[in-house]
Every structure is written in C-alpha cells, then in structure tokens.
Enzyme design. Structure first.
Site, PDB file in Angstrom:
ATOM      1  N   ALA A 135       1.865   6.851 -11.360  1.00 24.06           N
ATOM      2  CA  ALA A 135       0.791   6.319 -12.004  1.00 24.06           C
ATOM      3  C   ALA A 135      -0.242   7.294 -12.162  1.00 24.06           C
ATOM      4  O   ALA A 135      -1.281   6.959 -12.403  1.00 24.06           O
ATOM      5  CB  ALA A 135       0.477   4.949 -11.291  1.00 24.06           C
ATOM      6  N   GLY A 215       8.382   7.731  -7.516  1.00 18.54           N
ATOM      7  CA  GLY A 215       7.740   8.840  -8.123  1.00 18.54           C
ATOM      8  C   GLY A 215       8.760   9.790  -8.567  1.00 18.54           C
ATOM      9  O   GLY A 215       8.944  10.988  -8.335  1.00 18.54           O
ATOM     10  N   ASP A 268       2.351   2.381   1.476  1.00 17.41           N
ATOM     11  CA  ASP A 268       1.889   2.796   0.272  1.00 17.41           C
ATOM     12  C   ASP A 268       1.113   1.563  -0.374  1.00 17.41           C
ATOM     13  O   ASP A 268       1.250   1.536  -1.464  1.00 17.41           O
ATOM     14  CB  ASP A 268       3.052   3.224  -0.610  1.00 17.41           C
ATOM     15  CG  ASP A 268       2.630   4.221  -1.758  1.00 17.41           C
ATOM     16  OD1 ASP A 268       1.473   4.774  -1.802  1.00 17.41           O
ATOM     17  OD2 ASP A 268       3.336   4.470  -2.797  1.00 17.41           O
TER      18      ASP A 268
END
Length: 385
Positions: A135, A215, A268
């Site tokens: 993101a 990711g 996270d």
C-alpha cells in the site's frame, strides 16, 4: 530506591514465585508454595511494528505528541510494554515531521520514553513494483539515500532503531553497512530482490525480514523466489503477522519451523486496531470495513485485507489456539525474542537484573490469554479493575 514485589506463576513452567524489584530492576525471585489461583507472570510484549492504534495514525501529519502517549496506554491493556511506532513511505517533509513528533513525545512523556524503544522506518527505500510495494505510495518510493536518511535520523534525534528497505537497489549494500555501523537494525521487506541481492544485503549486515510473506507479488516463481531466499538465510530473523489472516496457518507453521528461535511476531497494527466495528475511510487504503471479529478488509472487496486491526496479543493467542506453539514459545516470539533482536535490556525476560517490564495473565481452558495487569520498570501502569 523504590522496592516492589509481585506474586504469580512463571509463564515458563507455572511455578509460583514472588518477584522482587528495586529501582525498576528484578533483584530477587523467590519460590512460593504452589497456588493455581495466582495469575501467570510473563515479560511484557514487544511489538516492532505499530502503525497506529485506537484511531491514532503514525502516518498522518501532524502527529500530536499526546496521541503517542494515548497509544502507549492503550497498548499496556494489550500486554505491550515496549513498541516501535512505525512510519512508512511518504514525502520527505512528512516523514521528517512525523519522526520528529514521535521523538519529541519520547522526551516529553516518561511513559512514552520507557515504552517506545525507537522508531521503525518502513520505507521509502523499497521496491517500486506493484505487489512488493504493497500500500506504499509509489510517488515517494526512492533508492537508498544516505544524506536523506541522516536527515530523517537527525529529526528523530537518533531514534530510528529499525529500517525496512529493499536490497534490489544497487546502492543497498553500502547503505546497509553505514546504517548498521551507526546502530540501526536493517530489515528486508517490500522487496522483489533476487538471491544475489538478498545475499549481499545479509553480508552487509541486514538481520531481519519484515512481515515475511506479505508485501509480495500475488504469484511467484515456484523457485527461486525472494521468500524462499530469505528463509534460507540463517542470519536473517523472520517477523510474521500471526493474526491468521495475513498468512495461512500452514505458512506460519513452516516459517516457524525454519527460523526456530529467530522467528518473531509483530502486529503491523493500523489506526483501526482497538476501534469498534464499522465502515471507515483511511487515507491509505480508502473505504474499509472492520468486522466484529476484527478483520479489516476493503469495503468493495471483502476478500482483500486492508491491513491489520488486531493486537500482538491476538497473534500470540492464535498460535496457542491453533496448536502451533506452546504458551511459552508463543509468548517468547512476541517478547524476549524481539527484545534480543534489538538488544534491549528486556531481552533477559523474568530474570534477575532485567527490568521488571511484565504482565499478569489469566489463561482459560482453551489456552486463551487475557491481560490482568501491566508493569513497567516495576510500577503497575494498568490493571483490569
């Protein structure tokens, strides 16, 4: 010198003990007659990746210093006594302002100074590719730049303790060496690096993989690929999001088995962690939905995660509930192990000479752990009344 004592059962083997502390450090541990009514005592949780909590976003300018104190207090309730506020890829001015505000809060508020062990800078030196970039805004992604990093570190008053980057940039090995020489821990993440680049980064001093398995591209070559390559690097620790959503249980199990004592948990967590269920709008991610069960997903596509809204404690309980780890092993993955990676005093856990950063816990028949109280440097900073 303040002296305190707390009674409970050691999380490692449930033996009853009385822990004495003086000046915030454990000075003595005395055995007690066994008493199963006592709470379980464990080292405080250590979260290396907290993007925000309870509506506070560490990636939205301006950061109010009082809000860092508020997050600190909220995390105590979840058993987290040490954490790294995480600032991700953004404009240079924004990153500078955000790390400066966090550093100022550390200096201004004693609880923040004790709980915040530093700052995790996740970017902007990451992969520009869709998928590995996640993101993070591609507009602000750039190659490692030592002058720029020094600017960030000056604004942070030297508090950038952990840096996530991608080693696919030609400048990466030399940059990593300079970071490590100045005391920063370098982690590989948001990367599309090949085996040669990953090896070069490890040889330069990188020691961690950031939320491995996330990711990343949706599809990867069977082998080689950058997940296998990082798993195969014995010198790399592995950070995992253990909420059961970001990684399938089978993947968590494999990562844990491969990395052993170098496997750690992170949350996270985003700003929506600790918030009531509902529909929200995030400046990174747009319209999202937080379910009553704590799952954060894109509003227009519930199959896609929009980040994490669960605590580190939830990850610990997930491993216990799924039978992937014992109570002690799961707790160590989220407490003494991350402390050891950063070489914090809390790496010694509940042993003489260590800071008395601890939590009192209750464990139900299913193994679920609930926090009853949190202690920082021997003082009770939160208790469930």
């Amino acid at each position: 010198m303040d002296k305190v004592k707390i009674r409970g059962r050691d999380y490692r083997d449930l033996t009853a003990v009385e822990i004495h502390a003086a000046g915030g450090l454990i000075s003595d541990i005395r055995p007690l007659p066994q008493d199963d009514s006592l709470p379980i005592l464990a080292p405080g949780l250590v979260d290396l990746q907290v993007n925000g909590y309870a509506g506070v976003d560490f990636n939205r300018c301006p950061i109010e210093e009082e809000s860092v104190l508020g997050v600190t207090r909220h995390l105590w309730r979840q058993g987290v006594t040490t954490f790294l506020p995480t600032v991700i890829t953004n404009g240079d001015e924004e990153i500078t302002a955000m790390v400066a505000a966090i550093a100022s809060a550390r200096r201004r508020f004693a609880p923040v100074g004790q709980s915040v062990a530093g700052i995790h800078l996740e970017g902007p030196f990451i992969s520009p590719e869709d998928g590995p970039r996640g993101a993070h805004d591609k507009t602000f992604v750039k190659a490692p730049d030592w002058t720029l990093f020094q600017r960030f570190q000056r604004a942070a008053q030297g508090n950038i303790r952990l840096l996530t980057l991608s080693p696919e940039w030609p400048q990466a090995p030399a940059f990593i060496r300079r970071c490590v020489a100045e005391g920063a821990v370098v982690s590989l993440g948001h990367t599309a690096a090949d085996a040669r680049q990953i090896t070069a980064a490890v040889e330069a001093g990188a020691t961690l993989s950031t939320h491995l398995g996330n990711g990343a591209h949706l599809l990867l070559p069977r082998h080689p690929n950058y997940i296998w390559e990082q798993l195969a690097q014995d010198r790399l620790w592995c950070a995992m999001i253990g909420d059961g959503e970001h990684l399938p249980m089978s993947v968590l199990k494999v990562f844990m088995r491969v990395k052993g004592a170098r496997g750690i948990l992170v949350s996270d967590a985003t700003s929506l962690a600790g918030m009531p269920p509902g529909r929200y709008r995030l400046h990174i991610g747009g319209e999202v939905t937080l379910s009553p069960q704590g799952r954060l997903s894109m509003a227009d596509n519930p199959q896609l995660l929009a980040g994490s809204a669960r605590s580190l404690l939830y990850g610990v309980n997930t491993l216990i509930r799924q039978g992937l780890a014992t109570r002690r092993a799961a707790w160590d993955m989220a407490s003494v192990r991350p402390s050891a990676l950063l070489n914090l005093p809390t790496r010694h856990g509940l042993n003489i000479g260590a800071p008395l950063d601890a939590v009192a816990l209750r464990q139900d028949r299913q193994g679920e752990l609930t926090v009853l109280a949190a202690y920082q440097r021997g003082g009770c900073v939160w208790r469930d009344e």
